[in-house]
Design a protein around this motif. Structure first.
Motif, PDB file in Angstrom:
ATOM      1  N   LEU A 283      44.721  34.040  26.490  1.00 26.89           N
ATOM      2  CA  LEU A 283      43.592  33.780  27.379  1.00 26.89           C
ATOM      3  C   LEU A 283      42.291  33.782  26.585  1.00 26.89           C
ATOM      4  CD1 LEU A 283      44.612  36.031  30.403  1.00 26.89           C
ATOM      5  CD2 LEU A 283      44.708  33.520  30.280  1.00 26.89           C
ATOM      6  N   PRO A 284      41.327  32.966  26.979  1.00 29.02           N
ATOM      7  CA  PRO A 284      40.068  32.899  26.227  1.00 29.02           C
ATOM      8  C   PRO A 284      39.195  34.120  26.492  1.00 29.02           C
ATOM      9  CG  PRO A 284      39.920  31.531  28.184  1.00 29.02           C
ATOM     10  CD  PRO A 284      41.343  32.036  28.123  1.00 29.02           C
ATOM     11  N   ASP A 285      38.292  34.395  25.569  1.00 29.46           N
ATOM     12  CA  ASP A 285      37.346  35.497  25.764  1.00 29.46           C
ATOM     13  C   ASP A 285      35.895  35.016  25.680  1.00 29.46           C
ATOM     14  OD1 ASP A 285      37.118  34.963  23.064  1.00 29.46           O
ATOM     15  OD2 ASP A 285      37.914  36.902  22.403  1.00 29.46           O
ATOM     16  N   ASP A 286      35.719  33.693  25.667  1.00 31.04           N
ATOM     17  CA  ASP A 286      34.364  33.149  25.526  1.00 31.04           C
ATOM     18  C   ASP A 286      34.038  32.113  26.599  1.00 31.04           C
ATOM     19  OD1 ASP A 286      36.133  31.284  24.612  1.00 31.04           O
ATOM     20  OD2 ASP A 286      35.049  30.789  22.774  1.00 31.04           O
ATOM     21  N   VAL A 287      34.783  32.135  27.711  1.00 34.80           N
ATOM     22  CA  VAL A 287      34.454  31.271  28.848  1.00 34.80           C
ATOM     23  C   VAL A 287      34.371  32.143  30.093  1.00 34.80           C
ATOM     24  CG1 VAL A 287      35.671  29.323  27.792  1.00 34.80           C
ATOM     25  CG2 VAL A 287      36.840  30.720  29.500  1.00 34.80           C
ATOM     26  N   LYS A 288      33.726  31.634  31.118  1.00 39.31           N
ATOM     27  CA  LYS A 288      33.661  32.381  32.372  1.00 39.31           C
ATOM     28  C   LYS A 288      35.030  32.306  33.063  1.00 39.31           C
ATOM     29  CE  LYS A 288      28.719  31.951  33.278  1.00 39.31           C
ATOM     30  NZ  LYS A 288      27.670  31.494  34.220  1.00 39.31           N
ATOM     31  N   ILE A 289      35.443  33.457  33.628  1.00 38.63           N
ATOM     32  CA  ILE A 289      36.771  33.533  34.247  1.00 38.63           C
ATOM     33  C   ILE A 289      36.662  34.085  35.659  1.00 38.63           C
ATOM     34  CG2 ILE A 289      39.088  34.525  34.105  1.00 38.63           C
ATOM     35  CD1 ILE A 289      38.802  34.689  31.115  1.00 38.63           C
ATOM     36  N   ASP A 293      43.615  36.678  43.574  1.00 39.79           N
ATOM     37  CA  ASP A 293      44.924  37.311  43.723  1.00 39.79           C
ATOM     38  C   ASP A 293      44.968  38.131  44.998  1.00 39.79           C
ATOM     39  OD1 ASP A 293      47.407  38.988  43.148  1.00 39.79           O
ATOM     40  OD2 ASP A 293      47.252  37.877  41.278  1.00 39.79           O
ATOM     41  N   VAL A 294      46.143  38.154  45.627  1.00 41.28           N
ATOM     42  CA  VAL A 294      46.323  38.929  46.849  1.00 41.28           C
ATOM     43  C   VAL A 294      46.511  40.412  46.554  1.00 41.28           C
ATOM     44  CG1 VAL A 294      48.850  38.731  46.965  1.00 41.28           C
ATOM     45  CG2 VAL A 294      47.504  38.854  49.084  1.00 41.28           C
ATOM     46  N   ARG A 295      46.799  40.739  45.287  1.00 41.93           N
ATOM     47  CA  ARG A 295      46.975  42.133  44.881  1.00 41.93           C
ATOM     48  C   ARG A 295      45.720  42.582  44.130  1.00 41.93           C
ATOM     49  NH1 ARG A 295      52.683  43.366  44.878  1.00 41.93           N
ATOM     50  NH2 ARG A 295      52.119  45.418  44.066  1.00 41.93           N
ATOM     51  N   PRO A 296      44.841  43.353  44.769  1.00 38.77           N
ATOM     52  CA  PRO A 296      43.558  43.692  44.138  1.00 38.77           C
ATOM     53  C   PRO A 296      43.703  44.493  42.854  1.00 38.77           C
ATOM     54  CG  PRO A 296      43.906  45.000  46.122  1.00 38.77           C
ATOM     55  CD  PRO A 296      44.969  43.943  46.119  1.00 38.77           C
ATOM     56  N   GLU A 297      44.797  45.264  42.725  1.00 34.70           N
ATOM     57  CA  GLU A 297      44.963  46.069  41.512  1.00 34.70           C
ATOM     58  C   GLU A 297      45.215  45.209  40.280  1.00 34.70           C
ATOM     59  OE1 GLU A 297      49.164  45.739  43.238  1.00 34.70           O
ATOM     60  OE2 GLU A 297      47.100  45.861  43.965  1.00 34.70           O
ATOM     61  N   GLY A 300      41.498  41.499  37.023  1.00 38.22           N
ATOM     62  CA  GLY A 300      40.789  41.944  35.832  1.00 38.22           C
ATOM     63  C   GLY A 300      41.575  42.783  34.862  1.00 38.22           C
ATOM     64  N   ARG A 301      42.855  42.953  35.082  1.00 35.74           N
ATOM     65  CA  ARG A 301      43.581  43.818  34.141  1.00 35.74           C
ATOM     66  C   ARG A 301      44.088  43.071  32.912  1.00 35.74           C
ATOM     67  NH1 ARG A 301      49.133  45.921  37.087  1.00 35.74           N
ATOM     68  NH2 ARG A 301      50.305  43.978  37.150  1.00 35.74           N
ATOM     69  N   ARG A 302      43.934  41.751  32.874  1.00 35.08           N
ATOM     70  CA  ARG A 302      44.334  40.976  31.695  1.00 35.08           C
ATOM     71  C   ARG A 302      43.146  40.438  30.918  1.00 35.08           C
ATOM     72  NH1 ARG A 302      49.140  43.256  31.917  1.00 35.08           N
ATOM     73  NH2 ARG A 302      50.375  42.598  33.704  1.00 35.08           N
ATOM     74  N   LYS A 304      38.490  39.981  30.965  1.00 34.31           N
ATOM     75  CA  LYS A 304      37.208  40.326  31.554  1.00 34.31           C
ATOM     76  C   LYS A 304      36.806  39.236  32.542  1.00 34.31           C
ATOM     77  CE  LYS A 304      32.415  41.390  30.359  1.00 34.31           C
ATOM     78  NZ  LYS A 304      31.835  40.353  31.228  1.00 34.31           N
ATOM     79  N   LEU A 305      36.580  39.629  33.793  1.00 28.49           N
ATOM     80  CA  LEU A 305      36.288  38.658  34.834  1.00 28.49           C
ATOM     81  C   LEU A 305      34.789  38.555  35.103  1.00 28.49           C
ATOM     82  CD1 LEU A 305      39.037  39.443  37.515  1.00 28.49           C
ATOM     83  CD2 LEU A 305      39.133  37.824  35.612  1.00 28.49           C
ATOM     84  N   ASP A 306      34.370  37.343  35.421  1.00 28.43           N
ATOM     85  CA  ASP A 306      33.015  37.129  35.913  1.00 28.43           C
ATOM     86  C   ASP A 306      32.977  37.193  37.436  1.00 28.43           C
ATOM     87  OD1 ASP A 306      31.288  36.214  33.416  1.00 28.43           O
ATOM     88  OD2 ASP A 306      33.290  35.345  33.225  1.00 28.43           O
ATOM     89  N   LEU A 307      34.155  37.010  38.069  1.00 26.31           N
ATOM     90  CA  LEU A 307      34.259  37.154  39.510  1.00 26.31           C
ATOM     91  C   LEU A 307      35.706  37.460  39.878  1.00 26.31           C
ATOM     92  CD1 LEU A 307      33.013  36.940  42.365  1.00 26.31           C
ATOM     93  CD2 LEU A 307      33.593  34.496  42.336  1.00 26.31           C
ATOM     94  N   ALA A 308      35.885  38.501  40.680  1.00 29.25           N
ATOM     95  CA  ALA A 308      37.202  38.858  41.197  1.00 29.25           C
ATOM     96  C   ALA A 308      37.250  38.502  42.678  1.00 29.25           C
ATOM     97  CB  ALA A 308      37.461  40.356  41.002  1.00 29.25           C
ATOM     98  N   VAL A 309      38.283  37.756  43.082  1.00 35.08           N
ATOM     99  CA  VAL A 309      38.402  37.302  44.467  1.00 35.08           C
ATOM    100  C   VAL A 309      39.713  37.821  45.031  1.00 35.08           C
ATOM    101  CG1 VAL A 309      38.504  35.321  46.021  1.00 35.08           C
ATOM    102  CG2 VAL A 309      37.064  35.233  43.971  1.00 35.08           C
ATOM    103  N   TRP A 310      39.626  38.666  46.032  1.00 33.10           N
ATOM    104  CA  TRP A 310      40.804  39.249  46.664  1.00 33.10           C
ATOM    105  C   TRP A 310      41.209  38.388  47.847  1.00 33.10           C
ATOM    106  CZ3 TRP A 310      40.790  44.680  49.487  1.00 33.10           C
ATOM    107  CH2 TRP A 310      42.091  44.972  49.905  1.00 33.10           C
TER     108      TRP A 310
END
Length: 580
Positions: A283-289, A293-297, A300-302, A304-310
């Motif tokens: 996975l890239p580390d220099d683009v926005k991500i 996911d339906v599982r909130p846990e 972001g565990r893989r 760095k997220l710019d936005l997390a959508v549950w």
């Protein structure tokens, strides 16, 4: 008229929860439950030869049907055998209820014969693991277990001492309504608004899809068209998203092919849809991500997220698609489609020269012919190891086929047991076990289960007399292959001795006819195919950094193994590119 026992009440609750079968091996502490199943026409006891197979089979049935399934093991060693299959089911988000029967309740804590503590042992591979201590407690504990397994999509374990199972149930038992399906989850308006703004601000967008896109193919395609976005996928997303996909750029990860890696690294915004893709080195580390996911846990565990959508992927895209302004430029998409086709052209060339005459047989050739001969609605169960490579590269999804494996847990010997569970869901549907000789021989005893229950599973055995993936890992690490050779018997002869159809294939010209004969056979069949153990092509340069667990590379494509009909798909997608 005899009064109902706790075991009978237990079985009734399973039936009300939608369970059709209980897979397991009988044993003294399980006897009350097995007898209760014998008396209940709404549920079947499926005898297997090893409890690990019972758990794998239940997990596969749950993945095929989406319903709660169940398995059982007797006290001590019996239920301990369940644990590997339960780990796989849990990590595959398969709703499975496991019954771990227990020693007599009066002996718990005394070091009694076969004593273990199943309520503790199964905590890591379940959402819920509890022991029933009294007859009055049973209905509420089992109900809670059922709702954990279904609601959280995973394993729940109930430990039940045999003496309590054999007691009379309370006369006025509680019949609480059971949850048997999961709701849809919609993201909040704030997340939708922010994601719309991020999409509007991004010039180049890539979608990367996992198993969470199941049931959302149409929504993903509409989303990709609006964004002019290339669509890559993880292995568990392949069956749901690759077919009828004019935006397809292949798969990333260890088994990756095509332009998925480039598409995820050269975009401005990467949107991860329903994927818990574990290899962050890809996975890239220099683009926005953004991750949906339906599982909130899992957010972001893989990376760095710019936005997390549950939210569910389908519900999220149903909210997004009407609000996203269609992008006009196809330059990024067309460039990735061209890269994808070029990459596949290069890979295929190495495996198009006299493969139909090469001995030992190229496993790529076997997988390619299998893909052509198998039914359009076949279920493929795939052993971990090199069979994963061949399935990823050659089995063509079409929206009707299913491909199941131990893709997250990574266990050996999963294909045959999972084929058992898949076949029980529909005896008329073609089920194909793509087995390696290492995985098949590990749980080979349950080939007898196919014969005993007359299950028409077709075992296609890729027999290279080695643990091929392990050998490859050693080579990449700079180690000589050691302890990876298998001295195998004639597996086809063993199949025939067991009462099944068995044939051994050593020449390429015999392959297609052998597969057709096996598929025509009405009962279980095994095709033992002697394949080339040196079929892999390694990258020209390998560094120590390329070895990290199962991921053999931090770069692009690790294995050159052919890609089957996917090249045809890539070529056809190029027709969508406007000509100047």
């Amino acid at each position: 008229m005899a009064k109902q026992t706790v075991a009978g009440q237990f079985v009734d609750i399973l039936v009300r929860a939608g369970v059709r079968r209980l897979y397991g091996v009988v044993g003294d502490s399980l006897n009350p439950v097995v007898d209760a199943i014998r008396r209940n026409a709404a549920i079947d006891w499926v005898q297997v030869r090893h409890e690990e197979v019972a758990a794998f089979a239940a997990g596969a049935e749950a993945q095929i049907t989406g319903r709660l399934t169940a398995c059982a093991g007797s006290c001590g060693p019996g239920n301990l055998h369940l644990i590997n299959g339960l780990f796989d089911a849990h990590r595959s988000m398969a709703p499975v209820l496991a019954l771990a029967s227990h020693i007599p309740s009066s002996e718990i804590g005394t070091g009694f014969f076969q004593e273990t503590h199943p309520d503790r042992l199964f905590t890591e591979c379940s959402h819920y693991s509890e022991m029933i201590s009294t007859r009055d407690q049973m209905p509420r504990v089992l109900q809670t277990a059922v709702q954990n397994a279904i609601g959280l999509s995973g394993v729940a374990v109930v430990s039940l001492p045999g003496d309590i199972a054999d007691e009379e149930a309370p006369e006025r038992s509680i019949e609480t309504a059971l949850v048997t399906s999961r709701p849809s989850v919609r993201p909040g308006d704030a997340e939708i608004d922010r994601l719309v703004r991020m999409i509007e601000d991004a010039g180049k967008v890539t979608l990367f899809c996992g198993s969470g896109t199941a049931g959302a193919h149409a929504e993903v395609m509409e989303f990709a068209e609006r964004l002019k976005a290339p669509v890559g996928h993880a292995l568990r997303g392949k069956e749901w998203i690759q077919y009828d996909n004019p935006y397809d750029v292949g798969m990333s990860g260890l088994l990756g092919y095509g332009a998925a890696y480039e598409a995820t690294h050269e975009c401005d915004l990467l949107i991860l849809l329903g994927t818990d893709f574990p290899y962050n080195a890809f996975l890239p580390d220099d683009v926005k991500i953004v991750q949906v996911d339906v599982r909130p846990e899992r957010l972001g565990r893989r990376s760095k997220l710019d936005l997390a959508v549950w939210g569910d992927v389908r519900e999220t895209l149903r909210c997004l698609n009407p609000r996203v302004t269609p992008k006009k430029s196809r330059k990024f998409l067309d460039r990735m489609l061209k890269k994808h086709a070029d990459a596949l052209e290069g890979v295929v060339k190495a495996y198009t020269r006299k493969v139909d005459k090469h001995t030992p047989i190229h496993p790529e050739y076997v997988a390619s012919v299998l893909d052509e001969e198998a039914a359009e609605d076949a279920v493929f169960t795939v052993d971990t190891g090199m069979c994963n490579v061949w399935a990823a590269r050659y089995i063509s999804p079409n929206g009707r086929r299913r491909v199941i494996g131990s893709f997250t847990h990574g266990s050996m010997a999963n294909a045959l047991p999972q084929a058992i569970g898949a076949q029980f869901t529909d005896r008329r549907r073609q089920v194909v076990s793509m087995s390696g000789d290492g995985g098949f021989s590990m749980l080979m005893g349950d080939f007898l289960t196919l014969v005993q229950h007359d299950l028409p599973v077709k075992v296609i055995l890729f027999n290279n007399s080695s643990l091929g993936m392990v050998e490859l890992e050693m080579m990449v690490a700079g180690l000589p292959a050691y302890g990876t050779d298998n001295h195998n018997p004639d597996f086809a002869a063993i199949a025939r001795a067991a009462g099944a159809h068995g044939v051994r294939v050593e020449k390429p010209k015999e392959l297609r006819g052998a597969l057709r004969d096996a598929f025509k056979h009405k009962g279980p069949a095994l095709v033992d195919i002697v394949t080339d153990p040196n079929a892999l092509s390694m990258p020209p340069k390998i560094s120590k950094d390329m070895v990290q667990g199962f991921a053999l590379s931090a770069g692009k494509i690790v294995l050159d193994g052919g890609v089957g009909r996917m090249l045809q798909m890539a070529r056809s997608n190029l027709r969508n590119i406007p000509r100047p």
